[in-house]
Scaffold this active site. Structure first.
Site, PDB file in Angstrom:
ATOM      1  N   GLY A  60       0.724  -1.314   0.014  1.00 47.34           N
ATOM      2  CA  GLY A  60       0.016  -0.029   0.110  1.00 47.34           C
ATOM      3  C   GLY A  60       0.745   1.221   0.103  1.00 47.34           C
ATOM      4  O   GLY A  60       1.713   1.523  -0.800  1.00 47.34           O
ATOM      5  N   SER A  61       0.537   2.219   0.572  1.00 50.93           N
ATOM      6  CA  SER A  61       0.918   3.500   0.900  1.00 50.93           C
ATOM      7  C   SER A  61       2.432   3.543   1.305  1.00 50.93           C
ATOM      8  O   SER A  61       3.089   4.749   1.249  1.00 50.93           O
ATOM      9  CB  SER A  61       0.135   4.452   1.619  1.00 50.93           C
ATOM     10  OG  SER A  61      -1.037   4.903   0.882  1.00 50.93           O
TER      11      SER A  61
END
Length: 193
Positions: A60-61
């Protein structure tokens, strides 16, 4: 970090998880040459396995941190300049607003100041054409505000920065991040797929 401070940090994490209804989290801390790790909660509410200090989470981020670091490594090598327009590196780059396409800089991408709608979650597949296809979709994103006027979390800008990394280095994003960041840091349990 003393045992007492580590205990207080773990208590804080547990309180915040309860207050924010977070099912699970892993915490790692490196301080003065010593590593401390802990897992809290469960991996998934539907399939609750305990979180440990070795639990794999979706990348993810966290890739935003890797992307920014890789760009800054290119800056240090003199291959990228933060205040140059993105088109200096990606000549075909388009946005819904032509004035933005001409003026948007690498710095805007990394500081969430591009001004277009950053929630572009359309899959473009894997392989060498994935990021170019994604970059083309940015032309369809609405320009919410002029660049450099408002901070707004922008996933799309970081994907564009990943494509810029590919163009400048001639390697895939995953290869650059693996060779320049993950391997040197000994992050042998981090994966993109």
């Amino acid at each position: 970090m003393s045992k007492k401070k580590w205990r207080k940090l773990k208590e804080f994490v547990a309180r915040e998880m309860a207050a924010k209804r977070i099912p699970g989290v892993a915490v790692g801390l490196w301080y003065k040459g010593k590593r401390r790790t802990a897992g809290f909660g469960v991996t998934n509410l539907d399939h609750p396995l305990p979180v440990t200090d070795t639990t794999l989470f979706q990348i993810g981020s966290i890739t935003k941190t890797f992307t920014a670091l890789a760009v800054m490594q290119l800056v240090e090598k003199g291959q990228v300049e933060l205040d140059q327009p993105v088109r200096s590196y990606l000549p075909d780059f388009q946005t819904a607003d032509e004035a933005t396409a001409v003026t948007i800089t690498v710095r805007h991408l990394l500081t969430h100041m591009a001004g277009w709608d950053g929630d572009l979650f359309q899959g473009t597949g894997w392989g060498e054409e994935a990021l170019p296809r994604y970059a083309a979709l940015i032309a369809e994103q609405s320009q919410t505000v002029p660049p450099d006027t408002h901070f707004s979390y922008n996933n799309a800008a970081f994907s564009l920065a990943g494509y810029l990394i590919e163009k400048v280095t001639g390697q895939s994003y995953e290869t650059v991040i693996g060779e320049q960041i993950l391997t040197p840091l000994g992050m042998d349990a981090a994966f993109f797929d």
